[in-house]
Design a protein around this motif. Structure first.
Motif, PDB file in Angstrom:
ATOM      1  N   ASN A  75       6.740   4.218   1.020  1.00 53.25           N
ATOM      2  CA  ASN A  75       6.281   2.875   1.351  1.00 53.25           C
ATOM      3  C   ASN A  75       6.280   2.105   0.027  1.00 53.25           C
ATOM      4  O   ASN A  75       5.975   2.680  -1.015  1.00 53.25           O
ATOM      5  CB  ASN A  75       4.883   3.027   1.959  1.00 53.25           C
ATOM      6  CG  ASN A  75       4.203   1.705   2.255  1.00 53.25           C
ATOM      7  OD1 ASN A  75       4.829   0.640   2.245  1.00 53.25           O
ATOM      8  ND2 ASN A  75       2.907   1.773   2.523  1.00 53.25           N
TER       9      ASN A  75
ATOM     10  N   HIS B  35      -4.732   7.097  -1.441  1.00 53.80           N
ATOM     11  CA  HIS B  35      -3.441   6.907  -2.105  1.00 53.80           C
ATOM     12  C   HIS B  35      -3.700   6.841  -3.613  1.00 53.80           C
ATOM     13  O   HIS B  35      -4.844   6.624  -4.044  1.00 53.80           O
ATOM     14  CB  HIS B  35      -2.698   5.662  -1.610  1.00 53.80           C
ATOM     15  CG  HIS B  35      -3.487   4.387  -1.639  1.00 53.80           C
ATOM     16  ND1 HIS B  35      -3.123   3.271  -0.928  1.00 53.80           N
ATOM     17  CD2 HIS B  35      -4.630   4.051  -2.300  1.00 53.80           C
ATOM     18  CE1 HIS B  35      -3.998   2.304  -1.158  1.00 53.80           C
ATOM     19  NE2 HIS B  35      -4.908   2.762  -1.973  1.00 53.80           N
TER      20      HIS B  35
ATOM     21  N   GLU C 276       3.575   8.065  -7.006  1.00 56.81           N
ATOM     22  CA  GLU C 276       3.219   6.658  -7.148  1.00 56.81           C
ATOM     23  C   GLU C 276       4.047   6.090  -8.290  1.00 56.81           C
ATOM     24  O   GLU C 276       4.370   6.809  -9.237  1.00 56.81           O
ATOM     25  CB  GLU C 276       1.724   6.578  -7.518  1.00 56.81           C
ATOM     26  CG  GLU C 276       1.145   5.196  -7.540  1.00 56.81           C
ATOM     27  CD  GLU C 276       0.807   4.707  -6.135  1.00 56.81           C
ATOM     28  OE1 GLU C 276       0.612   5.556  -5.240  1.00 56.81           O
ATOM     29  OE2 GLU C 276       0.738   3.483  -5.952  1.00 56.81           O
TER      30      GLU C 276
ATOM     31  N   ALA D  50       6.172  -1.848  -6.596  1.00 51.49           N
ATOM     32  CA  ALA D  50       5.412  -0.595  -6.593  1.00 51.49           C
ATOM     33  C   ALA D  50       5.720   0.213  -5.348  1.00 51.49           C
ATOM     34  O   ALA D  50       6.273  -0.304  -4.381  1.00 51.49           O
ATOM     35  CB  ALA D  50       3.924  -0.904  -6.650  1.00 51.49           C
TER      36      ALA D  50
HETATM   37  N1  PHE Z   1      -0.258   2.912  -1.073  1.00 52.94           N
HETATM   38  C1  PHE Z   1       0.892   2.960  -0.228  1.00 52.94           C
HETATM   39  C2  PHE Z   1       0.787   4.185   0.704  1.00 52.94           C
HETATM   40  O1  PHE Z   1      -0.020   5.031   0.457  1.00 52.94           O
HETATM   41  C3  PHE Z   1       2.161   3.061  -1.009  1.00 52.94           C
HETATM   42  C4  PHE Z   1       2.418   1.818  -1.769  1.00 52.94           C
HETATM   43  C5  PHE Z   1       2.064   1.730  -3.103  1.00 52.94           C
HETATM   44  C6  PHE Z   1       3.021   0.756  -1.155  1.00 52.94           C
HETATM   45  C7  PHE Z   1       2.299   0.572  -3.815  1.00 52.94           C
HETATM   46  C8  PHE Z   1       3.286  -0.389  -1.861  1.00 52.94           C
HETATM   47  C9  PHE Z   1       2.907  -0.482  -3.151  1.00 52.94           C
HETATM   48  O2  PHE Z   1       1.488   4.299   1.669  1.00 52.94           O
END
Ligand code: PHE
Length: 502
Positions: free
Chosen positions: A444, A337, A384, A464
């Protein structure tokens, strides 16, 4: 009357009683179809012929469709094999049926899903049983395919053809057929005699050097004539969507983050309070790289992160009490991510220490060892983003998404409570697919936990998210399979013609 040579040829070839198509006239005059069309429009404007247009559709077998004509549909092969193995009396193990049916790779999934859909039998607990009354030989889908292979029009319901098209076994091509008939005026003109006026449709070097160009009559342009289709270059649908996302976020006051695709696990996971024994950190899910570790991690931050993992953060915090190893934190993998970038920026490592309020985003690639299917790719783009400010709440998060997706015409976002090791509360986002009506997961999100923000030295709130660019593109273009958008199976026609609605 005098007419340019081509118009005269078309007029001569047309009949007052029989409709003749452009192709028939092209064949009998030896002119190209587009030339005939051009001449026909001029003759129509002069009242000498009538042009009737009918829109029709031809159906063609795709390569896969043709394969299934010669070797049966995968679900039929599954049926016959299972029947032979006695699955009408007692269920037979799926692996045995698949092995015997000689189904390989994607054919297995195709066979299983269509087998059940067509009521050929059932699959339960890894075993196949067949319905002895079913008859794949009278399956309308198979019948339509073989009619097409024989060059006949399939005698099938629209729903059957729709299904075959969804399965990628047929292509429907729409086209307009134009047929010409002589009008009364046309007949009269021919009876009175029409002479050919020589016209020239292009200036040649000979015309120029001889000076003849000054005397000849040039053919008029006909902007309505059909012309051969020229496929020009075009911005890829996904790139177009990414650019638009960037514009929208910049318009909402965000700045762009940059950072490495291959990174230390520290930035990808440890900073996010992901325990080192979390299942997502095994070799099953991540693409580990066989390269030297990243050893120059900021020591003070590493200590604080390690302590959050071991003992927790804050007065009543509690850690995982699970193993924590610096070597693992330094190991390099492709990022699963882009939250790794958020960690680099929030910690101040990517640039200056940040004072609230701040808003940052990236639209970048991430890599996951997922199984390919209509909504999953191994490499995809994540949108993001984060907002750092005092006193943020879930309302701020929801409002931000509503504002963002509204710019793409998406008004019916739904939120579902979720769990992430690094945010609390957390939400998954869902959007409704315009074609299938299905709700698909599009992102998410959450508010970062104290265990994440504390070690990074951030003292205010941070909300976020990670949104899936491809899923957004599926909603805006109506694509039903993410593999139509990019990758080796991308559908070139779709990419050429897709309308991106925003
Ligand atoms: N990293 C999470 C994903 O890949 C997304 C996310 C980023 C969720 C920051 C919450 C806060 O699904």
């Amino acid at each position: 009357m005098r007419l340019p040579e081509r118009q005269l040829a078309v007029l001569d070839a047309a009949s007052a009683n029989d409709e003749r198509t452009i192709d028939e006239i092209a064949a009998s005059t030896g002119l190209k179809p587009e030339t005939v069309t051009g001449a026909a429009f001029d003759l129509r404007d002069a009242g000498l012929i009538g042009v009737a247009e009918t829109a029709d559709e031809t159906i063609e077998l795709t390569e896969e469709g043709r394969e299934y004509v010669s070797e049966d549909l995968p679900e039929a092969r599954l049926y016959w094999t299972a029947l032979e193995l006695g699955a009408a009396d007692e269920p037979v193990s799926m692996s045995e049926v698949i092995g015997n049916a000689d189904l390989a790779g994607p054919e297995v999934d195709i066979a299983l899903s269509n087998f059940a859909r067509k009521g050929f039998g059932a699959i339960d607990a890894g075993a196949v049983s067949v319905n002895a009354d079913a008859d794949p030989d009278s399956d309308p889908e198979a019948a339509a395919l073989s009619a097409l292979a024989d060059g006949e029009a399939p005698d099938a319901d629209e729903a059957v053809l729709d299904q075959l098209e969804r399965r990628g076994l047929i292509d429907r091509v729409e086209h307009t057929t134009r047929s010409l008939t002589l009008t009364d005026e046309g007949v009269t003109a021919l009876m009175e005699g029409v002479e050919a006026a020589e016209t020239v449709d292009a200036v040649t070097p000979e015309l120029l050097t001889s000076g003849e160009w000054e005397d000849v009559e040039f053919t008029e342009y006909n902007v309505e004539a059909d012309a051969p289709v020229v496929e020009g270059g075009r911005k890829h649908v996904l790139r177009g969507t990414a650019d638009r996302v960037k514009d929208v976020l910049v318009g909402m006051g965000f700045q762009e983050m940059e950072g490495p695709h291959a990174d230390a696990d520290f930035w990808i996971n440890d900073c996010l309070f992901m325990p080192q024994d979390h299942p997502a950190r095994t070799h099953w899910d991540r693409f580990a790289l066989d390269v030297p570790p990243i050893q120059d991690l900021p020591d003070r931050l590493v200590e604080r992160v390690e302590s959050a993992h071991r003992e927790g953060w804050g007065e009543d915090g509690d850690g995982y009490h699970s193993p924590w190893d610096r070597d693992f934190a330094e190991a390099v993998a492709l990022r699963g991510h882009t939250t790794s970038l958020s960690m680099r920026y929030l910690s101040g490592y990517a640039g200056a220490e940040l004072e609230p309020p701040q808003r940052y985003f990236s639209v970048e690639k991430v890599y996951r060892n997922d199984t390919l299917d209509p909504t999953h790719l191994l490499e995809f783009y994540q949108i993001e983003g984060w907002v750092m400010a005092e006193d943020l709440s879930v309302r701020d998060l929801m409002g931000t998404f509503e504002e963002f997706y509204r710019q793409f015409g998406i008004e019916d976002i739904r939120f579902k409570p979720h769990y992430n090791p690094y945010t609390e509360p957390s939400f998954e986002l869902f959007g409704k697919h315009p074609e299938t009506g299905e709700e698909i997961e599009i992102g998410n999100s959450g508010l970062f936990r104290e265990e994440v923000l504390g070690p990074l030295g951030v003292e205010c709130d941070v909300m976020a998210w990670g949104l899936a660019l491809e899923r957004l593109a599926m909603l805006t273009t109506g694509a039903e399979d993410i593999r139509d958008l990019h990758g080796t199976l991308a559908d070139i026609d779709f990419l050429r013609n897709a309308e991106v609605t925003y």
